[in-house]
Design an enzyme around this catalytic site. Structure first.
Site, PDB file in Angstrom:
ATOM      1  N   ASP A 134       2.494  -5.847   3.997  1.00  0.00           N
ATOM      2  CA  ASP A 134       2.578  -4.625   3.191  1.00  0.00           C
ATOM      3  C   ASP A 134       3.786  -3.788   3.583  1.00  0.00           C
ATOM      4  O   ASP A 134       3.948  -3.449   4.765  1.00  0.00           O
ATOM      5  CB  ASP A 134       1.311  -3.789   3.370  1.00  0.00           C
ATOM      6  N   ASP A 173       5.865  -8.910   8.628  1.00  0.00           N
ATOM      7  CA  ASP A 173       4.752  -8.070   8.219  1.00  0.00           C
ATOM      8  C   ASP A 173       4.587  -8.282   6.708  1.00  0.00           C
ATOM      9  O   ASP A 173       5.480  -8.830   6.056  1.00  0.00           O
ATOM     10  CB  ASP A 173       5.071  -6.608   8.549  1.00  0.00           C
ATOM     11  N   ASP A 204       8.190  -2.768   8.917  1.00  0.00           N
ATOM     12  CA  ASP A 204       8.569  -1.518   8.252  1.00  0.00           C
ATOM     13  C   ASP A 204       7.959  -0.277   8.878  1.00  0.00           C
ATOM     14  O   ASP A 204       8.147   0.822   8.354  1.00  0.00           O
ATOM     15  CB  ASP A 204       8.169  -1.576   6.770  1.00  0.00           C
TER      16      ASP A 204
END
Length: 224
Positions: free
Chosen positions: A10, A8, A173
C-alpha cells in the site's frame, strides 16, 4: 541472481487509499455517524491501517455524539469485510510498476513483497492487479507472529524468495519501512509520490525515488 528487491504494498506498489477510505466511510454510515474521510486529504491516515481510519473518523464526531463501548472492535472486522469485497474498485498500480518489475527481473533480481496488510487481502489485491506472479514471496501482517518494523518479516520475505538479506533492499513509503530497513540492516528507497510527497525525505532514506523508472539503475548500483 543479482539480489532481492522487497516492496511494501500500500502506497508503494499501488495507491489503495480510495478503497480503504471507502471501507471506513461505510462503517461510519452504518452507525449513522455524519462524518466522512477524504480519499485525498486522508490518504496518509489510510496507509496507517483500518483502526487509524476509524479513530480519525470517530475523532470528528460532534460533541453530542457518543460511541457505544467496543465500537472500534465491532467496526474493524466490518471495515475489513467491506474492503475485501471492494478491494480494487479505485486502486491502481502506480505508473511504471509493471515495466519496472519486468526490468528488474530481466536484470536477474528476485522480487518479494513485505506488507502489514492482512495476508488474504494482500493476496487478493495482488491477484486483482495482475502482479501476484511477479513476486517469489509475499509476507503479510499475519504471516508471522510479528510485523514490520520488526525485521523478521523482511528477513522471511527475502529468504522465502530464495535470496540473501545481505544482498537485498527495501522499497517503501512510510516511517515503518524506514525503521524496518534499519532493523534488518539493509538499505531503503522511499517513494516521493505517496501522500507525504517530498516530505518523506525527513526520514533520511538511502535513496528517494520520484518514479519507478529509477529503480533498475538503483538496483544495479546497490546489488550489482
Amino acid at each position: 541472481m543479482a539480489g532481492t528487491v522487497v516492496f511494501d504494498l500500500d502506497g508503494t506498489l499501488a495507491d489503495t487509499s480510495a478503497d480503504l477510505i471507502a471501507a471506513a466511510n461505510a462503517c461510519f454510515a452504518a452507525r449513522g455517524i455524519d462524518v466522512a474521510l477524504d480519499p485525498v486529504a486522508d490518504a496518509l491516515t489510510a496507509f496507517h491501517g483500518g483502526r487509524a481510519m476509524l479513530r480519525a473518523g470517530y475523532g470528528r464526531m460532534g460533541s453530542g455524539m457518543l460511541l457505544p463501548p467496543g465500537a472500534e472492535d465491532e467496526d474493524f472486522p466490518r471495515l475489513l469485510s467491506h474492503y475485501g469485497e471492494n478491494i480494487a474498485v479505485h486502486t491502481k498500480l502506480y505508473p511504471g510498476v509493471e515495466e519496472t518489475l519486468d526490468r528488474l527481473q530481466a536484470d536477474g533480481h528476485i522480487l518479494a513483497v513485505c506488507t502489514n496488510k492482512p495476508g488474504a487481502l494482500a493476496e487478493a489485491l495482488l491477484d486483482a492487479l495482475g502482479v501476484r506472479g511477479r513476486f517469489a514471496s509475499m509476507i503479510a501482517a499475519d504471516t508471522l507472529p510479528v510485523r514490520k518494523p520488526d525485521p523478521r518479516p523482511y528477513h522471511a520475505a527475502v529468504e522465502r524468495a530464495g535470496g540473501r538479506v545481505a544482498s537485498s533492499f527495501l522499497v517503501g513509503d512510510t516511517e515503518t519501512d524506514r525503521k524496518t530497513a534499519t532493523a534488518a540492516g539493509v538499505k531503503v528507497a522511499l517513494v516521493s509520490f505517496g501522500p507525504e510527497g517530498e516530505g518523506i525525505s525527513r526520514l533520511a532514506p538511502d535513496a528517494l525515488i520520484a518514479h519507478f523508472e529509477e529503480l533498475p539503475e538503483l538496483a544495479r548500483l546497490w546489488l550489482g
